[in-house]
Scaffold this active site. Structure first.
Site, PDB file in Angstrom:
ATOM      1  CG  HIS A  76      -1.954  -1.094   1.221  1.00  0.00           C
ATOM      2  ND1 HIS A  76      -3.219  -0.962   0.712  1.00  0.00           N
ATOM      3  CD2 HIS A  76      -1.877  -2.369   1.670  1.00  0.00           C
ATOM      4  CE1 HIS A  76      -3.885  -2.101   0.865  1.00  0.00           C
ATOM      5  NE2 HIS A  76      -3.087  -2.972   1.435  1.00  0.00           N
ATOM      6  CG  ASN A 149      -7.903  -4.374   1.028  1.00  0.00           C
ATOM      7  OD1 ASN A 149      -7.221  -3.373   1.222  1.00  0.00           O
ATOM      8  ND2 ASN A 149      -7.428  -5.592   1.097  1.00  0.00           N
ATOM      9  CG  HIS A 340      -2.570  -1.277  14.683  1.00  0.00           C
ATOM     10  ND1 HIS A 340      -3.110  -2.522  14.455  1.00  0.00           N
ATOM     11  CD2 HIS A 340      -1.628  -1.460  15.638  1.00  0.00           C
ATOM     12  CE1 HIS A 340      -2.523  -3.406  15.231  1.00  0.00           C
ATOM     13  NE2 HIS A 340      -1.615  -2.793  15.960  1.00  0.00           N
ATOM     14  CE1 TYR A 363      -2.234  -4.831   9.267  1.00  0.00           C
ATOM     15  CE2 TYR A 363      -2.410  -2.599   8.432  1.00  0.00           C
ATOM     16  CZ  TYR A 363      -2.636  -3.944   8.288  1.00  0.00           C
ATOM     17  OH  TYR A 363      -3.247  -4.420   7.171  1.00  0.00           O
TER      18      TYR A 363
HETATM   19 FE1  HDE Z   1      -2.587  -4.863   5.470  1.00  0.00          FE
HETATM   20  N1  HDE Z   1      -0.764  -4.113   5.902  1.00  0.00           N
HETATM   21  N2  HDE Z   1      -1.966  -6.703   5.965  1.00  0.00           N
HETATM   22  N3  HDE Z   1      -4.349  -5.674   4.817  1.00  0.00           N
HETATM   23  N4  HDE Z   1      -3.204  -3.075   4.852  1.00  0.00           N
HETATM   24  C1  HDE Z   1      -0.377  -2.841   5.752  1.00  0.00           C
HETATM   25  O1  HDE Z   1       0.772  -1.607   7.365  1.00  0.00           O
HETATM   26  C2  HDE Z   1      -0.878  -6.972   6.689  1.00  0.00           C
HETATM   27  C3  HDE Z   1      -4.717  -6.980   4.896  1.00  0.00           C
HETATM   28  C4  HDE Z   1      -4.455  -2.741   4.448  1.00  0.00           C
HETATM   29  O2  HDE Z   1      -3.227   3.471   3.953  1.00  0.00           O
HETATM   30  C5  HDE Z   1       0.960  -2.554   6.366  1.00  0.00           C
HETATM   31  O3  HDE Z   1       1.064   0.597   7.724  1.00  0.00           O
HETATM   32  C6  HDE Z   1      -0.823  -8.367   7.036  1.00  0.00           C
HETATM   33  C7  HDE Z   1      -6.127  -7.138   4.699  1.00  0.00           C
HETATM   34  C8  HDE Z   1      -4.495  -1.342   4.066  1.00  0.00           C
HETATM   35  O4  HDE Z   1      -1.600   3.303   5.407  1.00  0.00           O
HETATM   36  C9  HDE Z   1       1.351  -3.900   6.987  1.00  0.00           C
HETATM   37  C10 HDE Z   1      -1.939  -8.929   6.453  1.00  0.00           C
HETATM   38  C11 HDE Z   1      -6.595  -5.877   4.492  1.00  0.00           C
HETATM   39  C12 HDE Z   1      -3.213  -0.870   4.305  1.00  0.00           C
HETATM   40  C13 HDE Z   1       0.173  -4.768   6.623  1.00  0.00           C
HETATM   41  C14 HDE Z   1      -2.649  -7.872   5.802  1.00  0.00           C
HETATM   42  C15 HDE Z   1      -5.477  -4.976   4.565  1.00  0.00           C
HETATM   43  C16 HDE Z   1      -2.434  -1.963   4.796  1.00  0.00           C
HETATM   44  C17 HDE Z   1       1.967  -1.934   5.463  1.00  0.00           C
HETATM   45  C18 HDE Z   1      -2.338 -10.389   6.447  1.00  0.00           C
HETATM   46  C19 HDE Z   1      -8.028  -5.453   4.198  1.00  0.00           C
HETATM   47  C20 HDE Z   1      -2.713   0.536   4.042  1.00  0.00           C
HETATM   48  C21 HDE Z   1       2.027  -0.473   5.860  1.00  0.00           C
HETATM   49  C22 HDE Z   1      -2.821 -10.815   7.679  1.00  0.00           C
HETATM   50  C23 HDE Z   1      -8.931  -5.754   5.272  1.00  0.00           C
HETATM   51  C24 HDE Z   1      -3.024   1.464   5.165  1.00  0.00           C
HETATM   52  C25 HDE Z   1       1.253  -0.385   7.053  1.00  0.00           C
HETATM   53  C26 HDE Z   1      -2.578   2.859   4.821  1.00  0.00           C
HETATM   54  C27 HDE Z   1      -1.096  -1.863   5.172  1.00  0.00           C
HETATM   55  C28 HDE Z   1       0.096  -6.043   7.030  1.00  0.00           C
HETATM   56  C29 HDE Z   1      -3.832  -8.103   5.075  1.00  0.00           C
HETATM   57  C30 HDE Z   1      -5.628  -3.567   4.357  1.00  0.00           C
HETATM   58  C31 HDE Z   1       2.660  -4.494   6.538  1.00  0.00           C
HETATM   59  C32 HDE Z   1       0.236  -9.059   7.834  1.00  0.00           C
HETATM   60  C33 HDE Z   1      -6.925  -8.442   4.738  1.00  0.00           C
HETATM   61  C34 HDE Z   1      -5.691  -0.576   3.540  1.00  0.00           C
HETATM   62  O5  HDE Z   1       1.463  -3.807   8.369  1.00  0.00           O
END
Ligand code: HDE
Length: 682
Positions: A76, A149, A340, A363
């Protein structure tokens, strides 16, 4: 409510004001506040001599510049955000004690960041990808983040696979190709060997991943969360954002061209809409399942690869979010915001969804590296609007100046403060879910069905949506190098629909699968974008004209389009005033060199001096491309001849007419349809 716990839409704004600065009209100083006398020439020993170390202003300026970049988000990375407010329609008291969900009409400030997932920070915005839809509610009880999402399911069921998924989708490590694309071997190899991806892949290859605008896509919390009321009773919940403008998408060919013509297409669209006062609106919906019904479904409600079909569990609309203010500074706000899923308030709790559980770790961990330490909550965009007190101290970039010697609990020196709060006093108390079982590393049997809802999705698509999915499969796999991967994927998706898989195989020149298909016939009409809200609001219309056009009439049509909430913009051969008959002048904002049909929702071909052959050629190629992307097209006056010569008159979604009133009515109607898929474009 105490004064410092205000929840009106402006309190966050006021809170931020002390950090906002406007440098215009001010004297330049160093970061120490010293007035600067020279900012163009460094301090040298003689005008042609070496620069001197003692030039502290030069050193400070250069050092700060050298450290301007921070690590981009691991996923993202490419995002765009805006401020706004959330207004509650209906009290959710029955289900949750969250204060911001109690009083109808109450407003909570929000900050929303939309993003792509795979591309790096400078990548194009209209690539085929899931979009992030992350909302921070600045509530009086602390920040609540709904980090969702635009797709309601996810690729995997357990967070432990997330690094594998992301390694597979990101550019391949040996050559860092391709940028921001899933159309490559490692991604599809992951899909074929992790079949829980099946449902998400159907969404990924649908039009949902090429949205027309951030303003025109749904948002989903994805996981099953838990609402807890004042009596401590829990309900399972899924969150939805429904865009007031409906759900609309680009055509794949168009999306690819926009990536080159305007890589900033989505952020420009959002920024301009807010600047124009066309504030994007999304309604918040909830699906609620009673705890006693947890096992009544033919899927596991804790499995993030499953939806709760809206026809089975209706979406209740409970409020509306309006995005009404652009950021003042991209880096300070959009880049530094830290979301988060674990930022919750009393009344909102988690479930055992193994994907959600893993996110609760990831997060904070990612912010530590990205924002350089544990004090990122003190950055203006991340600060709660309510006071916060605890015994955490020090660390990089600490801004709070905590007074006094006590930074531990329990203590007597500070009368045991900061003190904890009971549930009645607003303290967060975790839901007392009963848990028992053996420690195991295994998939629950109830998580093993990977295909039923992929079939449900396919069954719910319209004819054109199905065609787009087949084309997307053929594109994505067509870009893969290994035939082995193509074959595995085609075999996998024969489980969803045999004819679809066979058609893809034919396009790929590989052996079509012979077995497959599904007996499931259920469909969910809510999944098809064809059933979404249709409105002409805020649509961009290219008006093609040249000198000599029919002045008054065209002027009045353009005005009427504007009054109806559309955005007509003149495209001509030169910028500036273009003169029609009766001395009417209209200003061209674009030329055929700067603009392109892919950047507009519809085209109105006007024409002008018939002897201007160059205009006629330019307008023809402009409108031909719009036609091939199924866009609404209108023509009056000489424009009709252009459509006639290109065999477009009488096609679906093409409107022409002599009477201005009827033309306007029909053209606006055609625009509200968005795309005319039934048009024969060959
Ligand atoms: Fe994320 N995801 N994600 N994700 N995600 C990140 O956190 C992660 C997942 C989502 O505009 C990271 O700050 C794991 C689902 C958005 O700043 C990180 C898993 C959904 C954003 C991270 C998922 C999301 C992130 C990278 C599997 C929809 C951007 C930067 C369990 C419900 C937020 C950050 C923004 C961002 C980890 C799966 C949505 C790496 C481990 C499912 C919208 O922490």
């Amino acid at each position: 409510m105490s004064d410092d716990r205000k929840v009106d839409g402006n309190s966050k704004h006021e809170q931020l004001e002390q950090f906002r600065t406007d440098d215009r009209g001010k004297k330049m100083t160093t970061n120490q506040g010293l007035k600067v006398s020279e900012d163009e020439f460094s301090l040298k020993a003689g005008v042609r001599g070496p620069t001197l170390m003692e030039d502290f202003h030069f050193r400070e300026k250069m050092t700060h510049f050298d450290h301007e970049r921070i690590p981009e988000r691991v996923v993202h990375a490419r995002g765009y955000a805006a401020h706004g407010e959330f207004e509650l329609y209906e009290s959710m008291e029955k289900y949750t004690k969250a204060k911001f969900l109690q009083i109808p009409g109450s407003k909570t400030p929000v900050f929303v960041r939309f993003s792509t997932v795979a591309g790096s920070r400078g990548s194009a915005e209209t690539v085929r990808d899931v979009r992030g839809f992350a909302t921070k509610f600045y509530t009086e009880e602390g920040n609540y983040d709904l980090v969702g999402n635009n797709i309601p399911v996810f690729f995997i069921q357990d967070a432990i696979k997330f690094p594998d998924l992301i390694h597979a989708v990101k550019p391949e490590p040996h050559n860092e190709i391709p940028q921001a694309a899933t159309a490559h071997d490692t991604f599809w190899d992951f899909v074929a060997n992790n079949q829980e991806t099946a449902h998400m892949i159907m969404w990924h290859l649908s039009d949902r991943t090429i949205p027309r605008s951030f303003r025109m896509m749904e948002g989903f919390g994805v996981h099953t969360f838990r609402l807890v009321n004042a009596e401590g009773k829990g309900h399972f919940v899924k969150f939805h954002w429904k865009p007031k403008l409906g759900i609309h998408s680009l055509v794949w060919d168009e999306a690819q061209k926009i990536s080159g013509k305007d890589p900033d297409f989505h952020r420009t669209d959002l920024y301009e809409a807010i600047e124009n006062g066309d504030f994007p609106e999304f309604e918040l919906g909830v699906q609620i399942i009673d705890e006693s019904d947890e096992f009544k479904f033919d899927f596991d409600i804790l499995d993030s690869t499953k939806i709760w079909p809206e026809e089975d569990v209706p979406v209740q609309i409970i409020g509306k979010m309006t995005l009404n203010r652009n950021v003042d500074n991209y880096f300070a706000e959009t880049e530094q915001v830290a979301f988060h899923p674990g930022h919750v308030v009393p009344g909102i709790d988690f479930t055992n969804d193994p994907l959600l559980q893993g996110r609760l770790f990831s997060y904070t961990d990612t912010q530590l590296i990205r924002l350089g330490g544990p004090n990122f909550h003190e950055l203006p965009i991340n600060r709660p609007v309510c006071p916060f007190h605890n015994n955490q101290r020090d660390g990089y970039g600490r801004q709070t100046i905590n007074k006094g010697p006590v930074s531990y609990h329990n203590n007597s020196l500070a009368q045991n403060t900061p003190e904890t709060s009971t549930a009645d006093e607003g303290g967060y108390v975790h839901y007392e879910e009963k848990v028992e079982g053996r420690k195991v590393q295994a998939r629950s049997d109830s998580f093993r069905d990977h295909f039923s809802q992929a079939v449900l999705f396919w069954n719910s698509m319209s004819v054109s949506e199905k065609e787009h999915i087949i084309e997307a499969f053929s594109f994505e796999l067509g870009k893969c190098k290994e035939n082995r991967i193509k074959e595995q994927v085609v075999d996998m998706f024969a489980n969803v629909n045999l004819e679809m898989a066979q058609q893809v195989a034919v396009n790929l020149g590989i052996k079509p699968p012979e077995h497959g298909g599904s007996s499931i016939t259920k469909a969910s009409p809510a999944l098809s974008q064809e059933n979404t809200r249709k409105t002409p609001d805020t649509r961009k219309v290219a008006v093609l004209l040249t000198d000599g056009y029919s002045g008054k009439e065209v002027h009045s049509i353009v005005n009427d389009l504007q009054e109806k909430g559309l955005q007509p913009e003149i495209v001509a051969e030169r910028l500036g005033m273009i003169t029609g008959t009766e001395e009417v002048q209209l200003e061209a904002k674009h030329t055929f060199i700067t603009a392109d049909s892919v950047l507009f929702d519809a085209v109105y071909v006007v024409g002008g001096e018939v002897s201007n052959l160059t205009f006629f050629e330019n307008a023809s190629s402009f409108v031909k491309e719009a036609f091939s992307h199924y866009k609404p097209i209108g023509a009056t006056h000489e424009g009709i001849r252009i459509l006639q010569e290109n065999n477009m008159l009488n096609s679906i979604g093409v409107v022409s007419g002599e009477s201005a009133e009827k033309f306007l009515h029909d053209f606006v109607g055609s625009i509200s349809v968005h795309r005319h898929w039934a048009r024969d474009v060959i």
